[in-house]
Design an enzyme around this catalytic site. Structure first.
Site, PDB file in Angstrom:
ATOM      1  N   SER A   9      -4.238  -1.829  -0.043  1.00 35.59           N
ATOM      2  CA  SER A   9      -5.661  -1.804   0.299  1.00 35.59           C
ATOM      3  C   SER A   9      -6.135  -0.372   0.461  1.00 35.59           C
ATOM      4  CB  SER A   9      -5.903  -2.573   1.602  1.00 35.59           C
ATOM      5  OG  SER A   9      -7.121  -2.145   2.173  1.00 35.59           O
ATOM      6  N   HIS A  34      -6.411  -3.593  -3.818  1.00 38.97           N
ATOM      7  CA  HIS A  34      -7.280  -4.387  -2.953  1.00 38.97           C
ATOM      8  C   HIS A  34      -8.433  -3.523  -2.441  1.00 38.97           C
ATOM      9  CE1 HIS A  34      -7.901  -7.809  -0.163  1.00 38.97           C
ATOM     10  NE2 HIS A  34      -8.189  -6.902   0.752  1.00 38.97           N
ATOM     11  N   ASP A  36     -11.721  -3.457  -0.007  1.00 35.48           N
ATOM     12  CA  ASP A  36     -12.369  -4.127   1.124  1.00 35.48           C
ATOM     13  C   ASP A  36     -13.841  -3.744   1.215  1.00 35.48           C
ATOM     14  OD1 ASP A  36     -10.259  -5.654   2.417  1.00 35.48           O
ATOM     15  OD2 ASP A  36      -9.298  -3.714   2.705  1.00 35.48           O
ATOM     16  N   MET A  38     -17.309  -4.237   3.188  1.00 35.34           N
ATOM     17  CA  MET A  38     -17.832  -4.669   4.499  1.00 35.34           C
ATOM     18  C   MET A  38     -19.291  -4.251   4.644  1.00 35.34           C
ATOM     19  SD  MET A  38     -14.632  -3.649   6.909  1.00 35.34           S
ATOM     20  CE  MET A  38     -12.922  -3.852   6.367  1.00 35.34           C
ATOM     21  N   HIS A  67     -12.305  -7.946  -1.914  1.00 33.44           N
ATOM     22  CA  HIS A  67     -12.378  -8.805  -0.735  1.00 33.44           C
ATOM     23  C   HIS A  67     -13.749  -8.592  -0.093  1.00 33.44           C
ATOM     24  CE1 HIS A  67     -10.523  -9.627   3.567  1.00 33.44           C
ATOM     25  NE2 HIS A  67     -11.416 -10.533   3.219  1.00 33.44           N
ATOM     26  N   MET A  69     -16.250  -8.993   2.591  1.00 38.07           N
ATOM     27  CA  MET A  69     -16.491  -9.342   3.992  1.00 38.07           C
ATOM     28  C   MET A  69     -17.970  -9.092   4.265  1.00 38.07           C
ATOM     29  SD  MET A  69     -12.984  -7.733   5.460  1.00 38.07           S
ATOM     30  CE  MET A  69     -12.771  -6.799   3.961  1.00 38.07           C
ATOM     31  N   MET A 138      -6.363 -14.362   6.554  1.00 35.89           N
ATOM     32  CA  MET A 138      -6.463 -13.118   7.325  1.00 35.89           C
ATOM     33  C   MET A 138      -5.471 -13.187   8.471  1.00 35.89           C
ATOM     34  SD  MET A 138      -8.775 -10.996   6.035  1.00 35.89           S
ATOM     35  CE  MET A 138      -8.466  -9.829   7.343  1.00 35.89           C
ATOM     36  N   ASP A 177      -3.363 -10.773   4.569  1.00 29.42           N
ATOM     37  CA  ASP A 177      -4.080  -9.505   4.695  1.00 29.42           C
ATOM     38  C   ASP A 177      -4.261  -9.159   6.172  1.00 29.42           C
ATOM     39  OD1 ASP A 177      -5.755  -7.331   4.431  1.00 29.42           O
ATOM     40  OD2 ASP A 177      -7.418  -8.431   3.509  1.00 29.42           O
TER      41      ASP A 177
END
Ligand code: DX5
Ligand code: ZN
Length: 229
Positions: A9, A34, A36, A38, A67, A69, A138, A177
């Site tokens: 990540s 990966h 992330d 957000m 991913h 979020m 998660m 994760d």
């Protein structure tokens, strides 16, 4: 032997040196990268958007695992697909239109993942099993890198693997994760996880390739055919 994938990540990478650090983990055997995303609403942190995925896409051939979020992920899925994502996971808790969002990803020929925060029961996936390629469990509360693995999540992974194996969707993979390091990786691997997101335990180390090697060894031990699912 199941398919083992390691997905470093980039959340824990040095963003001023991102291309170089990604190249390093790819040389070290990373299977997916990966990413992330957000939004400061679904989680209390803001990170990156499609432009970074677009830049990474030009810089590496490694599959990019996004991913999301963010709230209402269906609004942004087209942008991430266009930017070059190969797989996208959305959170069950982030939209009332989970199936629609998963379908949007699948319709573009990409892999769709459903992510569950620690408190969401595994039954959340039951009615969309035909729409997912992987379930992201998660193992910390989403929002930050470097948190401690929540021990009860091992049992959650084990129960989810049983649920999937008892269904006709046995090919659905489990991604874990949060707080994954050499020790916790082995534990969740024994429980049935196949895709391992690792942030600080790889990008936070001076020798990223050695860190990857150590984690892969531990996971492989957990993946011997004798393992109990
Ligand atoms: C947390 C992110 C993770 C994070 C993992 O919300 O989804 O992908 O980068 O970082 P570590 O491995 O440090 O827990
Ligand atoms: Zn993540």
């Amino acid at each position: 032997m199941r398919n083992l994938l390691i997905a470093p990540s980039i959340l824990s990478a040095n963003f001023a040196n991102l291309g170089h650090e990604v190249q390093d983990v790819v040389e070290g055997g990373a299977n997916w990268i990966h990413v992330d995303v957000m939004d400061g609403q679904f989680v209390p942190n803001i990170t990156i958007g499609p432009v970074v995925v677009e830049s990474l896409r030009k810089d590496t051939t490694a599959p990019l695992d996004v991913h999301l979020m963010i709230v209402k992920p269906e609004q942004y899925i087209p942008d991430f697909l266009k930017a070059g994502a190969d797989s996208i996971s959305i959170h069950y808790e982030a939209t009332p239109h989970v199936q629609r969002a998963l379908d949007l990803i699948r319709s573009a020929g990409k892999k769709a993942g459903l992510a569950l925060t620690p408190s969401t029961p595994i039954q959340a996936v039951e009615n969309v099993l035909s729409d997912v390629d992987y379930v992201l469990v998660m193992t910390v509360n989403p929002g930050f890198g470097g948190q401690k693995f929540i021990p009860s999540m091992t049992e959650k992974v084990r129960s989810l693997r049983r649920l999937l194996d008892a269904s006709k969707y046995t090919q659905v993979a489990i991604e874990v994760d949060g707080g994954i390091n050499a020790d916790t990786a082995r534990e969740v691997s024994l429980a049935g996880a196949e895709i391992f997101v690792v942030g600080s335990a790889i990008f936070g180390k001076p020798d990223r390739k050695a860190a990857m090697e150590k984690i892969r060894k531990q996971i492989e031990q957990g993946m011997q055919p004798v393992h109990a699912r």
